[in-house]
Write an enzyme that holds these catalytic residues in place. Structure first.
Site, PDB file in Angstrom:
ATOM      1  N   ARG A 104       0.449  -7.101   4.156  1.00 24.11           N
ATOM      2  CA  ARG A 104      -0.832  -7.471   3.586  1.00 24.11           C
ATOM      3  C   ARG A 104      -0.601  -7.927   2.153  1.00 24.11           C
ATOM      4  NH1 ARG A 104      -6.010  -3.533   2.979  1.00 24.11           N
ATOM      5  NH2 ARG A 104      -4.699  -2.537   1.433  1.00 24.11           N
ATOM      6  N   THR A 108      -4.840 -10.869  -2.072  1.00 26.42           N
ATOM      7  CA  THR A 108      -5.876 -11.438  -1.195  1.00 26.42           C
ATOM      8  C   THR A 108      -6.245 -10.510  -0.048  1.00 26.42           C
ATOM      9  OG1 THR A 108      -4.280 -12.434   0.308  1.00 26.42           O
ATOM     10  CG2 THR A 108      -4.891 -13.738  -1.632  1.00 26.42           C
ATOM     11  N   ASP A 200      -0.826   4.728   0.621  1.00 26.58           N
ATOM     12  CA  ASP A 200      -0.064   3.662   1.291  1.00 26.58           C
ATOM     13  C   ASP A 200       0.844   4.305   2.336  1.00 26.58           C
ATOM     14  OD1 ASP A 200       2.112   1.812   1.904  1.00 26.58           O
ATOM     15  OD2 ASP A 200       1.254   0.564   0.323  1.00 26.58           O
ATOM     16  N   ASP A 203       4.675   3.255   2.330  1.00 28.76           N
ATOM     17  CA  ASP A 203       5.428   3.840   1.211  1.00 28.76           C
ATOM     18  C   ASP A 203       5.638   5.340   1.417  1.00 28.76           C
ATOM     19  OD1 ASP A 203       5.796   1.476  -0.116  1.00 28.76           O
ATOM     20  OD2 ASP A 203       4.084   1.726  -1.450  1.00 28.76           O
TER      21      ASP A 203
END
Ligand code: PRP
Ligand code: URA
Length: 209
Positions: A104, A108, A200, A203
């Site tokens: 991703r 944006t 995340d 991560d």
């Protein structure tokens, strides 16, 4: 219309709370993501088609059931979806694994596909896409597009944490697929993160940042 189900078994809720904690380290995060995926897939497979097969028991011949057709395909969306694969394979050890590489764009929030590798005859297989996070829905929609383009007809999408925005977008774009989440969270923040979410997922699974 496909279904949307929150699989909120007490064990799933308990384990999800462990990985939401920001102090949960990489090792425990990895273990528990797989455990939740394993618990979820039992329910995700509840309405899988069966076929009759003759079996010789030690006592008699019987006509019994087995999963119909060709092998199921588990499809992790890279990277974070990889964290759920081993858990799913605990219950579907003969499944094939197809990979979709997608990231991703942080500005944006648009998904970018960088890798697709699938087994053959997707039109004859049950597909289970796995990705811990359904945020805007962009990655999930693009992953389903990629599978349909290659012939897939029966697709389930399984995530741990879903945002209402992502569920709506995915179901509008692909009303025919079934969507399963361990939790439906509150909203997306201005950076496209699920709130409260778990941060995340990629991560946290791979110890990067
Ligand atoms: C995360 C997550 C999903 C996607 C969800 O992946 O694993 O694939 O974001 O967001 P969306 O619903 O708004 O598309 P990311 O792009 O961070 O890549 P990674 O798995 O490699 O960390
Ligand atoms: N991707 C993640 O890993 N976490 C979020 O909260 C949103 C997208």
């Amino acid at each position: 219309m496909g279904k949307f189900e929150v699989l909120d078994h007490p064990l799933i809720q308990h384990k999800l709370t462990i990985i939401r904690n920001k102090d949960c380290g990489t090792r425990e995060f990895r273990e528990v993501v797989n455990e939740i995926a394993e618990l979820m897939v039992y329910e995700v497979c509840r309405d899988m088609p069966l076929e009759d097969i003759e079996v010789e028991t030690p006592v008699a011949t019987a006509v019994e059931k087995r999963l119909a057709g060709k092998k199921v395909v588990v499809v992790p969306i890279l990277r974070a979806g990889l964290g759920m694969v081993d858990g799913v394979l605990e219950l579907l050890p003969a499944a094939k694994v197809g990979h979709i590489g997608m990231y991703r764009d942080e500005e944006t929030l648009q998904p970018h596909e960088y890798f697709v590798k699938m087994p053959d005859h997707l039109d004859k297989r049950e597909m289970i896409i796995v990705d811990p996070m359904l945020a805007t829905g962009g990655s999930a929609i693009a992953a389903v597009d990629a599978l349909k383009k290659r012939g897939a007809k029966s697709i389930r999408f399984v995530c741990l944490v879903a945002a209402p925005e992502g569920v709506k977008a995915l179901r509008e774009a692909h009303p025919d697929i079934d969507v399963y989440a361990a939790a439906l969270d509150d909203h997306l923040n201005e950076n496209g993160y699920i709130v409260p979410g778990l941060g995340d997922a990629g991560d946290r699974l791979f110890g990067t940042k």
